[in-house]
Scaffold this motif. Sequence first.
Motif, short mmCIF file in Angstrom:
data_model
loop_
_atom_site.label_atom_id
_atom_site.label_comp_id
_atom_site.label_asym_id
_atom_site.label_seq_id
_atom_site.Cartn_x
_atom_site.Cartn_y
_atom_site.Cartn_z
N SER A 180 0.82 -1.22 0.00
CA SER A 180 0.00 0.00 0.00
C SER A 180 0.85 1.26 0.00
O SER A 180 0.35 2.34 -0.32
CB SER A 180 -0.94 0.01 1.21
N GLN A 181 2.11 1.16 0.39
CA GLN A 181 3.02 2.30 0.39
C GLN A 181 4.44 1.81 0.14
O GLN A 181 4.74 0.63 0.33
CB GLN A 181 2.95 3.06 1.71
N LYS A 182 5.28 2.72 -0.29
CA LYS A 182 6.64 2.35 -0.62
C LYS A 182 7.41 1.94 0.64
O LYS A 182 7.21 2.49 1.71
CB LYS A 182 7.35 3.51 -1.32
N ILE A 183 8.29 0.95 0.46
CA ILE A 183 9.05 0.38 1.57
C ILE A 183 10.53 0.71 1.40
O ILE A 183 11.08 0.58 0.30
CB ILE A 183 8.87 -1.14 1.64
N ALA A 184 11.17 1.12 2.48
CA ALA A 184 12.62 1.36 2.46
C ALA A 184 13.31 0.03 2.75
O ALA A 184 13.66 -0.28 3.89
CB ALA A 184 13.00 2.42 3.49
N TRP A 185 13.51 -0.76 1.70
CA TRP A 185 14.00 -2.12 1.86
C TRP A 185 15.35 -2.20 2.55
O TRP A 185 15.60 -3.13 3.32
CB TRP A 185 14.09 -2.80 0.50
N THR A 186 16.22 -1.27 2.29
CA THR A 186 17.58 -1.33 2.84
C THR A 186 17.78 -0.43 4.05
O THR A 186 18.90 -0.35 4.58
CB THR A 186 18.61 -0.95 1.76
#
Length: 302
Positions: free
Chosen positions: A155-161
Amino acid sequence: MQNRTRTAWIFLTPMLVVLALVALWPLGRTIWFSFTDANINDLGATQFIGLGNYVGEYGLFANPNNTDGFWASDWGMAILNTLKFSLVSVTLETLLGLGVALLLNQEFKGRHWVRAAVLVPWAIPTIVSAKMWGWMLHDQFGILNQYMLDWGLISQKIAWTAQPEYALWTVVAVDVWKTTPFMALLILAALQTLPKDCYEAARVDGVHPLRVFWKVTLPLIRPALMVAVIFRLLDALRVFDLIYVLTSNNNSTISMSGFVRREMVDNGYMGYGSAASTALFLIIGLCTIAAIRLGRMRLSED
């Protein structure tokens, strides 16, 4: 016989001298520094402090914060992160590499081209692949977040790192993508040395392929498989560049090698960093011995 032994030592001596200069001397120097308070800014003022860097008030294995415990310290977290990374990545790479090797061992049109294509991720330098994945995983303009938003997976962008709950496992996923071809290549080499008559006999007798794999293929390639696992484990326990580039070496993902680099280079604590480096060397040695012993036990049971 005596002449042959003397000739062998003559040929081995240059290699042993070079090995001592490039490996044994730096190792011995590092171990010595680990018992001192050496600082990179003033090595001339170095003093011997014994085990202070290991078990002193602020030593590696001390517990400056009694409420959280040793594993909450930076060095404890570095050990846990490295062991988690190594265990999960080596396991996944071994399983996936075995599957890829079994597929590539089959006869089909264009097999040589597929083999070459599979090796591309492994051939890319680690820094290059880390930067490439860093762009794709970027929380603002990365294509992975965009595709997952378009497909309704998030549903929203994820800060994967950057987010602690995703960062370490993101690094594991990138490492699996890069290093699985290496495992597949080693296992494929073992598969191609297996005798064909065993499989022909099993085919004639109508033995199920899964039974052939468990009873014939896996026992025959197990020695080569253990060698591949040990090689990969040695590399995984030393991981630095992939984590450093992808996650900026923050505390939630810092590895033991990253901890050594931070203390020796960033902070200038040559003695403390040397102690961490020595401990890393011992941990890698113990893990390697354990893996070799485990492999020998399984082989002897078979």
